[in-house]
Design a protein around this motif. Structure first.
Motif, short mmCIF file in Angstrom:
data_model
loop_
_atom_site.label_atom_id
_atom_site.label_comp_id
_atom_site.label_asym_id
_atom_site.label_seq_id
_atom_site.Cartn_x
_atom_site.Cartn_y
_atom_site.Cartn_z
N GLN A 110 5.81 4.92 -5.76
CA GLN A 110 5.74 6.10 -4.89
C GLN A 110 4.70 5.91 -3.81
O GLN A 110 4.92 6.22 -2.64
N LEU A 111 3.57 5.37 -4.22
CA LEU A 111 2.48 5.15 -3.28
C LEU A 111 2.91 4.21 -2.17
O LEU A 111 2.57 4.38 -1.00
N ARG B 142 -4.27 2.69 -4.92
CA ARG B 142 -4.61 3.63 -3.86
C ARG B 142 -5.51 3.00 -2.81
O ARG B 142 -5.26 3.08 -1.61
N GLN C 150 -3.59 0.33 -0.77
CA GLN C 150 -2.64 0.97 0.14
C GLN C 150 -3.39 1.58 1.32
O GLN C 150 -3.04 1.36 2.48
#
Lengths: 305, 305, 305, 305, 305
Positions: free
Chosen positions: C286-287, C98, C101
């Motif tokens: 997915q991220l 996270r 990204q």
């Protein structure tokens, strides 16, 4: 909390204050009378009670001991966690006060004083939320009238105080009197205070699962009531004595568990929240160089509030 | 979760609501009938059942108590860890909200409002993923229509909210409204929220090893079925009573363990996830100065959802 | 890992899949036959076996239960720590992904993609080192050919991946795209991944002290072999049944302990490492916005790998 | 540490290597002879030994099991904490080496090499302080002659190595090759290494309270000596066998506890400190790109040093 | 603390120093006489004492063992936590000293010397507050006369020392000799020292709940007094011996628990606070390069203060 030295040998037999005995005296007496009645019946009707039952009760008593031991540990762990949180409160309040005093006092005396005031109020606010104690008047004067009003209006004054502290810190960063790189050194203690509050509220608002209470209360009482039936034939008139000693152990541990399980109550063995809050107040006031410093709280009849 | 005061002495014998009794009433009754049949047989055929068997059963019962005690601890630890995680959720959500409000609100009111909105949504998202509860409509309005769509599409809305929060923070660092040195003060709480989510999912998706369940269920039932055979000769007609009391303790603890082992379910003794989420919503809304603030949830029939 | 709902009452008596029974069926059967032989002998030669021995065996059985309880706890703690480490792996991998990204994707898409690739590879590398599973081909394509070669050559691919991640971060600091003050926000997760690897390897390579195993195995078998001698006279033909039930409990817990003590093996109750690695892969993809996202793994015959 | 697979069923009865049996063979044999003498006496003088004593011994044996269980847990916890600390050592040494290599190697190869040399020396220094093992010569060549002299002179070489690492880091900050904001990323691992050293020394220099040892040793021996008196009448010639099996369990657990309680000794079941230090050396050398890399240590006769 | 090697087999029977025996010799002797009197009475009046009582006492003794086991664990945990805190003290004092020396000594020798002086004083101040030991004169000379006066005046010298350390650090940040970004690296250790002080004071000022003490003392004495009544008939003249052995175990564990529960006292088995403080002094002085370095403390009669 009861504060007493370890009893000497001969005191063991008469010390009452601080003992759990008074709370369970009535059930114990009733069980003794019941046991005496059973022995009488056993005398009138020999053979009415099974002689081989002791072994069954032995097993059931051991099973109960194991489950009571579990409940006891769970209660004691709650009590000790409560104590640990209030120990952490002493630490974090003192550390934050020390850092604020050291950093701000030489250049921004007023900000330092204000922040230390909020810090010494926090433990009282927490005690208030956990146990309903009211704020001491002398301590409320640390706030401005407006802040006092805000505090009285909110249901969560402890969080409000932490927010004020955060605002002081953010303000100091913004106006340049606190380097951004040092902000976390301070904020870490504010977060820790919030963590202590959360942990205390968790303990306060989450009892042990209710059926543990009910199941163990019930089985312990059943056990104590059935015990004389098993003992009457083999033990005769020793039965009431043995029943009372066994019941004293079981009901005593039960009653003590019930007190410890809520460490923030105001029963005899609960934690001395006010004395701890007062201790923090003293430390913070000494640090700030206040002239009037209150005395530490003393136990009354061995009991500290 | 059942929220009730400790029962008084005489309530012990009739309180049902909050007790585990209704769940095990059927097996208890069956066992009582079975025990009565065994006593009848023992009366018809004296010598059919061994008299010295109590000692063996005594040992086996104690061994079972020790193993049940272990399972009980393991279940209770899971329940308490669930509670601890939701306590930490209260803490971290409040702390992050406090820091966002304090730092951003004076200069970037809009960003602060948006971030607090995501924070108050997070506990509902977590509850949704753990227990399937749907989001309250009033709370979804914190997001833009696009974000709502994204949230509905993903299987993991809690992580999506955390990502939005991270993006807000990274954006603030990039545009200079948050010093890079303070970024970790905020990010630490976002990581903590992710940690809480991971811990809850771990609890939710990893049951106790299945054979513990099976092995203990089986041996407890075997034990309760064989017990009357051993008691019939020495205890006579006390056998059904003693069997039921023993079985009440063992099956009751088993049934309670089965509930506590899944703290995020919606059985009577599971954790009040919705009430906690509502509590966080109230704190965050008060902090943000919202005008409409919902009421805390109240227990219905002593039960909090 | 076996994933099944709690069995209903009547299933208790025939469910086999997920039970520990098949593993100990042979010893149980042998013990049953042995117990029957003992009862036969006792019939032929009355007085050959002591009648008062039950009490001794009772004590010894309880002592064994206490020690087995200890071993059981130690095994379960190892299993649960393994689970906790893999839970932390989910958390740290997701959090690091996270943050990467969020921070790098807007300006350095390529670096972000590369780093997320290493992150999703890490759990497979760890599983490979703990259990010998090979890397899925689709996942290896995240690396360049040179990196793939390096990974194949080293005995410790997990550490090699962490080193690549550290190099990416240090490079970003050096070229100015990551403020030095934010470096620790990222590095803290890389260190946490290294910590998880170390903890898993510690569990994997340090068994319980060997003599515990040997001592308890031996005494449990001795106990089960001697038990019929003590039961034959008082219990008669109930002896084989009681022996089997007792042995089922003791040997069953032993066999289960032996499985749980090595949580990273591939026995029925060991942890579903591959399913967890797949779950992390899905989250990270997915991220990153990948188009092709694999399905979560499903249990086969209630069993998850 | 003994490294062996779980024994198969039939191995249970003859495996000696790795068993605790050899250490307690003499007391077991003596107890067996003593029990045989008691049975002889009981034959000559019927009525000399009480028949109802088994129940008393049963209770006392269970009480002892509970206390032994406690001591056993305490010992095992010490052993496992020792293992955990050496696991953390692997982690922290590897992480610090990784960060040093990644940050310094591209620009200051010499500093990186020097720091990695100190890191790979640290586990040997710790092993030396805990167990008196000498430094391997090949590893001492990482230091300059002056540093080697300093290391030989100090009673605490591990701390001296950490101080050298701290000096390297402070020097790098001062000369500008390490941003001050990144200093803590490195220092945190040096502090962790110091923490590991402190924890290991605490374990090494604080035994279990001496009276536990004495009290339990004494009562276990008393128990085993008195046991035949109680068993002789009811069990007859089974007495020596049962005495030996019971004593094997009790004395065996005692002897094992005595080994585990000092996890850093060089008894058979103590931790393989040298093998772990060698493992760290290999990792660090691979990281640094050394050409000569030693082999991992192999167990000899199932035993790892 | 008693520091002795594990006793050899034959020493078990006569070692007194370091044993808990002397403290409970009087009650043991009294119980032995009481048991002899009971056996005499039983001889004069056969049938006066119940024969079937052993089973009841067996159950009660096991229940007591379970509760004593709980109390024992709680006491040992307190003792071990005390030890852990003093282990952490060694760590944090050494780490802070190392960082101060490394960072300040090359440029600000005087500041480094002053800070190390405060650090080596801290353990003595803590010992003083926990146990009333006075400061060694040689150590007080680290402070200026004014500081010494301040230290003598305050009831909390340990906190005063930490405040001085914080002031040194803040001063260094303000005058630019310590980058703000490195401040937390140092402050983290000062906070840790404050945390150790808070944890030690918590242990010192919060005894185990008083009723545990009272309840267990009472029931253990009751049990030991009633035991001969149950044993007299079945065991005859073995009764005094068995009573003494059982009482030795129970009262011995009780007495030991009473010592361990206050780890900072000066009873034989309490922690060697002064020896630890001296050890820290030696490390810090070596680090600073002092010429006169005191010797480590040696145990007298196996006992370390």
């Amino acid at each position: 909390m009861i504060v007493r030295p370890v009893p000497r040998f001969w005191e063991l037999f008469y010390v009452l204050q601080g003992s759990i005995l008074p709370q369970i005296a009535l059930p114990l007496l009733s069980l003794g009378i019941w046991a005496a009645l059973v022995v009488l019946c056993a005398g009138w009707m020999p053979g009415a009670f099974p002689t081989a039952a002791v072994s069954t009760f032995s097993f059931f008593g051991i099973a109960l001991s194991i489950f009571l031991g579990f409940r006891n540990s769970a209660s004691y762990d709650r009590w000790w966690e409560g104590r640990r949180q209030f120990g952490a409160l002493v630490l974090e309040a003192r550390s934050l006060a020390r850092e604020c005093q050291v950093w701000f006092a030489p250049t921004q005396k007023e900000r330092a004083d204000r922040m230390l005031g909020r810090i010494l109020l926090f433990p009282y606010a927490l005690t208030h939320q956990l146990r309903g104690d009211s704020f001491p008047q002398s301590v409320l004067s640390e706030l401005t009238a407006v802040e006092r009003g805000g505090l009285a209006a909110t249901p969560d004054p402890a969080s409000a105080l932490l927010q004020m502290l955060s605002e002081d810190l953010a303000g100091a960063v913004r106006e340049g009197s606190l380097p951004a790189a040092m902000h976390q050194s301070f904020e870490i203690h504010v977060s820790a205070l919030a963590g202590i509050q959360a942990a205390c509220e968790r303990l306060r608002h989450t009892p042990l699962p209710y059926p543990y209470l009910l199941l163990l209360h019930r089985t312990v009482y059943f056990f104590c009531l059935l015990l004389p039936l098993a003992l009457a034939t083999p033990l005769g008139w020793l039965t009431p004595l043995v029943t009372i000693v066994v019941a004293y152990t079981f009901l005593g541990l039960e009653a003590l568990s019930d007190e410890l399980v809520e460490p923030f109550g105001s029963a005899a063995h609960d934690l001395p929240l006010l004395a701890i809050a007062r201790g923090i107040e003293i430390s913070v006031r000494q640090l700030r160089g206040d002239r009037e410093i209150p005395q530490p709280m003393e136990p009354e009849h061995y009991r500290l509030m």
